[in-house]
Every structure is written in structure tokens, then in C-alpha cells.
Design a protein around this motif. Structure first.
Motif, PDB file in Angstrom:
ATOM      1  N   LEU A  42      32.043 -22.461  -8.609  1.00 51.84           N
ATOM      2  CA  LEU A  42      31.087 -22.984  -9.581  1.00 51.84           C
ATOM      3  C   LEU A  42      31.706 -23.039 -10.974  1.00 51.84           C
ATOM      4  O   LEU A  42      32.521 -22.192 -11.343  1.00 51.84           O
ATOM      5  N   ALA A  43      31.291 -24.037 -11.742  1.00 52.43           N
ATOM      6  CA  ALA A  43      31.748 -24.201 -13.116  1.00 52.43           C
ATOM      7  C   ALA A  43      30.543 -24.503 -13.997  1.00 52.43           C
ATOM      8  O   ALA A  43      29.468 -24.870 -13.502  1.00 52.43           O
ATOM      9  N   GLN A  44      30.732 -24.338 -15.300  1.00 51.93           N
ATOM     10  CA  GLN A  44      29.646 -24.617 -16.233  1.00 51.93           C
ATOM     11  C   GLN A  44      29.125 -26.042 -16.029  1.00 51.93           C
ATOM     12  O   GLN A  44      29.903 -26.991 -15.938  1.00 51.93           O
ATOM     13  N   GLY A  45      27.809 -26.168 -15.928  1.00 45.04           N
ATOM     14  CA  GLY A  45      27.192 -27.464 -15.714  1.00 45.04           C
ATOM     15  C   GLY A  45      26.835 -27.747 -14.269  1.00 45.04           C
ATOM     16  O   GLY A  45      26.087 -28.691 -13.989  1.00 45.04           O
ATOM     17  N   ASP A  46      27.337 -26.930 -13.333  1.00 48.52           N
ATOM     18  CA  ASP A  46      27.043 -27.158 -11.915  1.00 48.52           C
ATOM     19  C   ASP A  46      25.611 -26.782 -11.548  1.00 48.52           C
ATOM     20  O   ASP A  46      25.038 -27.346 -10.611  1.00 48.52           O
ATOM     21  N   VAL A  47      25.044 -25.794 -12.248  1.00 47.44           N
ATOM     22  CA  VAL A  47      23.680 -25.344 -11.953  1.00 47.44           C
ATOM     23  C   VAL A  47      22.893 -25.311 -13.262  1.00 47.44           C
ATOM     24  O   VAL A  47      23.209 -24.528 -14.161  1.00 47.44           O
ATOM     25  N   LYS A  48      21.894 -26.150 -13.363  1.00 43.57           N
ATOM     26  CA  LYS A  48      21.094 -26.228 -14.581  1.00 43.57           C
ATOM     27  C   LYS A  48      20.377 -24.906 -14.849  1.00 43.57           C
ATOM     28  O   LYS A  48      19.821 -24.289 -13.948  1.00 43.57           O
ATOM     29  N   GLY A  49      20.424 -24.466 -16.104  1.00 45.49           N
ATOM     30  CA  GLY A  49      19.728 -23.247 -16.488  1.00 45.49           C
ATOM     31  C   GLY A  49      20.559 -21.985 -16.366  1.00 45.49           C
ATOM     32  O   GLY A  49      20.040 -20.883 -16.557  1.00 45.49           O
TER      33      GLY A  49
END
Length: 237
Positions: free
Chosen positions: A63-70
Motif C-alpha cells: 500500500l502507498a499513500q492515496g491507495d485507501v481514502k481516509g
């Protein structure tokens, strides 16, 4: 390594304090459904499995920043995932204890981890997601050990802290097979609850760790985080 472990556990305490302050201010469908649970002592299959992913592939699949909102997603520091296995007492709880630092025995051939924190100020859950590349036989063996210990290990000591109330959860329908469990810990007087989901996808193990820094309710790994990570890994594989 002792100083590294000290910084890691001190960091947990700092995150607890920050989270408490913020809180006051404001795959495959049949994975894990097998009727017969594999024994942790079962011998590994002689047939070669898929080749373990390399570190570069794991980083691309993580996972990277922006992959999962919130959620704010950052690489976990080396102090959060030290390259050492600290003995658990009793030793029959070692596989579960190793997961605190996203570790396994045997060691992964490559490993990456991410810290995942909700941007909601009232959410006291701290998340860690780790990807560990193994030979498939080792990945199967490790998951079997974790499953067995989640059912038979009820309390243990690890890095001078006490953990208890280990309870297996409902078998997740993720990857090729998966296991989930919860436990409670006492770290420097702070009562915390932990939730773990461990998934095997081919020769890769995915460790999801949720920590409720305020104690109380059981910690849960958010479905949206699990789905995002498994989808990204399976595209890479």
C-alpha cells in the motif's frame, strides 16, 4: 538490537498518547474454508511452488499513500520491524508473538511493512500491514502454526510485556488461506487490544495488525484496507 526494541516499544507508547489526545479532541472466495485444518507439524509438500517475490516487487505491491481514502500510509521504520525474533514465554506462542514486529520463523526472504493511520481524529486504531516473501512450503507452515497457536495459546510474555485473552476469530475468505485472532496486551501500564489477520497468497504472507490504543473494544482491521492491499498484491503476483 536491544536499543532498537526499546525505541520500538517507546514509539508504541508515543502513538498511544497522540491517538488518545486526538480522540479526546474531536481474492479467492474459498480461501480458508477447508474443512480439515492443517497441522503446524505437517511436512511440507515436495512440489515446488511459486517463486517468492523480491523486495522490489513487494514494495510495488505494498500500500502507498492515496491507495485507501481516509488513511495516511507511510513506510514502517526499521525500529518498528526489527530483524530479530525475541523469545516468547511459553515458546508455544512464538509464532503469534513474532507478528508484533511483522516477523516469522523462518525469516522472510524479503519483507516490507507500512504504517496505516486513519485521518479521522476519533479513530484510535493504529494499523500495520506487512508483506513477507517465503518459499510456498514455509508460508503454509507458518500460517498453520499461527492458526494452531491462536487456538491453543491463551497468554504469553514477550519483550517483558504481558499478553492474554488470545482468541481465534472467524476464518476470513481471503487469498489461498487465512486466519484471524484477537488478544489483549499490557505495555507500560497501557491496556491495549490487538486484532490480527494473516493471509497467504501463493508464497506471500500478508500480516494485518490493528491496535486499539485506547483499549476497551476489540481492535479490527478495516475491510477497505484489507481489500486494497489484497487487490494490489494479487495484481503484482
Amino acid at each position: 538490537m536491544k536499543s532498537g526494541l526499546g525505541r520500538t516499544l517507546a514509539g508504541v507508547g508515543a502513538l498511544v498518547a497522540l491517538t488518545a489526545t486526538a480522540g479526546c479532541g474531536g481474492g479467492a472466495d474459498d480461501g480458508g474454508k477447508t474443512a480439515d485444518k492443517p497441522s503446524a507439524k505437517a511436512s511440507a509438500t515436495a512440489e515446488p511452488g511459486p517463486k517468492p517475490l523480491g523486495e522490489a516487487q513487494l514494495k510495488k505491491a505494498a500500500l502507498a499513500q492515496g491507495d485507501v481514502k481516509g488513511y495516511r500510509i507511510t513506510p514502517a521504520s526499521e525500529d518498528e520491524i526489527p530483524d530479530v525474533s525475541v523469545p516468547a514465554d511459553p515458546a508455544s506462542c512464538q509464532a503469534i508473538a513474532d507478528l508484533f514486529f511483522v516477523g516469522t520463523e523462518p525469516d522472510a526472504e524479503a519483507r516490507v511493512a507500512r504504517s496505516v493511520i486513519s485521518t479521522e481524529q476519533t479513530d484510535a486504531t493504529l494499523l500495520k500491514v506487512g508483506l513477507l516473501a517465503h518459499e510456498e512450503a514455509n508460508a503454509k507452515k507458518i500460517l498453520a502454526e499461527v492458526r494452531e497457536e491462536s487456538e491453543k495459546c491463551h497468554a504469553y510474555e514477550h519483550t517483558d510485556y504481558q499478553y492474554k485473552d488470545v482468541k481465534p476469530g472467524e476464518t476470513p475468505k481471503l487469498g489461498d488461506e487465512a486466519v484471524a485472532f484477537t488478544l489483549r496486551g499490557d505495555i507500560d501500564g497501557d491496556k491495549m487490544t490487538f486484532g490480527y489477520t494473516v493471509v497467504r497468497s501463493g508464497s506471500t504472507l500478508v500480516v494485518f495488525q490493528a491496535l486499539n490504543a485506547l483499549g476497551g473494544a476489540e481492535a479490527e482491521v478495516p475491510d477497505e484496507v484489507v481489500k486494497a492491499q489484497m487487490d494490489k498484491l494479487e495484481k503484482q503476483a
